[in-house]
Design an enzyme around this catalytic site. Sequence first.
Site, PDB file in Angstrom:
ATOM      1  N   LYS A  74       0.851  -1.200   0.000  1.00  0.00           N
ATOM      2  CA  LYS A  74       0.000   0.000   0.000  1.00  0.00           C
ATOM      3  C   LYS A  74       0.886   1.249   0.000  1.00  0.00           C
ATOM      4  CE  LYS A  74      -3.892   1.840   2.773  1.00  0.00           C
ATOM      5  NZ  LYS A  74      -4.779   1.566   3.910  1.00  0.00           N
ATOM      6  N   SER A 149      -9.737   1.630   2.962  1.00  0.00           N
ATOM      7  CA  SER A 149      -8.893   2.399   2.084  1.00  0.00           C
ATOM      8  C   SER A 149      -7.885   1.575   1.282  1.00  0.00           C
ATOM      9  CB  SER A 149      -8.132   3.439   2.907  1.00  0.00           C
ATOM     10  OG  SER A 149      -7.264   2.819   3.844  1.00  0.00           O
ATOM     11  N   SER A 173      -9.753  -0.840   7.064  1.00  0.00           N
ATOM     12  CA  SER A 173      -9.212  -0.692   5.708  1.00  0.00           C
ATOM     13  C   SER A 173      -8.539  -1.907   5.100  1.00  0.00           C
ATOM     14  CB  SER A 173      -8.238   0.475   5.667  1.00  0.00           C
ATOM     15  OG  SER A 173      -8.969   1.666   5.586  1.00  0.00           O
TER      16      SER A 173
HETATM   17  N1  GLN Z   1     -13.256   3.702   6.505  1.00  0.00           N
HETATM   18  C1  GLN Z   1     -12.549   4.082   7.689  1.00  0.00           C
HETATM   19  C2  GLN Z   1     -12.188   5.543   7.627  1.00  0.00           C
HETATM   20  O1  GLN Z   1     -12.505   6.172   6.667  1.00  0.00           O
HETATM   21  C3  GLN Z   1     -11.345   3.203   7.881  1.00  0.00           C
HETATM   22  C4  GLN Z   1     -10.096   3.688   7.280  1.00  0.00           C
HETATM   23  C5  GLN Z   1      -8.911   2.861   7.606  1.00  0.00           C
HETATM   24  O2  GLN Z   1      -9.000   1.808   8.216  1.00  0.00           O
HETATM   25  N2  GLN Z   1      -7.753   3.397   7.234  1.00  0.00           N
HETATM   26  O3  GLN Z   1     -11.609   6.090   8.527  1.00  0.00           O
END
Ligand code: GLN
Length: 484
Positions: A74, A149, A173
Amino acid sequence: MSKIKYIQGLLEAKQLSCTELTKRYLDGIEKEKALNAYVKITGEDALKTAKIVDEKIARKEKLMMLEGIPMSLKDNISTKGIETSCCSKILEGYVPIYDATVWSILKNQNAVLLGKTNMDEFAMGSSCETSCFGGALNPHSKIHVAGGSSGGAASSVSGNIAVYGLGSDTGGSIRQPASFCGLVGLKPTYGTVSRYGLIAYASSLDQIGPVASSVEDAAIIYDAISFYDSKDATSQGSKAKTADKLNDSIKGMKIGIAKEYFEGIREDIKKSMEEAIVVYEDLGAEIVYFNLPQIKYSLPVYYIIACAEASSNLGRYDGIRYGHRTSVYSDINDMICKTRSEGFGKEVQRRIMLGTYVLSAGYYDAYYKKAQKLRGSIVKAFNRAFESCDVILAPTVPTTAFELNFTLKDPIETYLTDICTVPVNIAGLPAISVPCGFDEKGLPIGMQLIGNSFDDAKILNAAYQYEQQMKDKIYKQSEMGVIL
Ligand code: GLN
């Protein structure tokens, strides 16, 4: 079932050279460009590593567990000499001068890095669409998102253009995109995998973990990267290896069901969970039911704490030390203000403002302090729950993959879909998402298994036992990418 073991078997038996394998993956990436899974391709370095592996094979040396396996990282995992932008304009052109610990571990194993994967800007989002490069598509249906994400990581593995990927999970994410793309995603216990070199979003919640195409692969990768690291102040390392425990019997294992996890969940997803419960009963597990009313506080607690930490962590992007700097400005304050306004996207700006607000004098007690207290009560509630069960079974997401642009239209509606994933980050627990079927559109559904702290081996074991029973029904062979 383990793709990693299968590929290594081919390499060691000289049925395929690592160079040839890597070339196929790089060609696959080129062919599947429309998925937008990668934001940077590191083909030259990948082929150099492949050559080293081929030389080792020629010398008949035994390969390390992840040696020669083509994979992705990532874009918030620092890679020395390779641009790492968190898919944000503000970090455009930023080339780290050091490696994240996870990458230095894998590099030492001659893992073949194919490239950096797409993500929501600074990991803030659930669809990958807040990326400055646009979102990654779902290989199961290109009118749906890969999730977020770590959308690029999931798209790369599901599209068969990486054997596995490393992602990060602050509030879901890793698990949510794994669920959307029919993959296995493991969010390890907080502290078991080093965060050194992971570009911080919310440090008390962030954790690196694998996105893989089977439970066994996830276990192999977890075992390879979960070590104590003195460079991360919260590092503890794992308490036990996991891959050798996958076959343990789960007879008598207590699987907990908390009804709050099933509220507001789409009916077909609920039904898939009920079917999974029957599979576990057949495997000899005991199902125990209890309430976890604290779950409903998880979303506000998460969004207050995550935004507060983000507002502090992202303070360093000021046009002086990193990446983008505005071109025209009158003084330093004007420069910082313009740089941040141009460099950060809308969602990141929203969260910095929310975070600054909840931390500001006058509001701190009402929001941040209260959220911290509630965090404590969520931790206690999980502790109590694990007195009566070994793992908790829940949906990963209340829905299947969103249609493109859904999340950009309605941020609040999108935040609500994080309800099943954020509680474990708040409590620092391990959780895994495993495929458990498809909806009527053919989109994958994910089931989540949550463990007590440092029980990563237990959730992997429970996930593996389920996967072995169900593999023909829960995995759909991808027709995309590399066909081995
Ligand atoms: N969807 C969650 C957020 O927007 C999780 C994001 C993540 O785990 N980086 O914060």
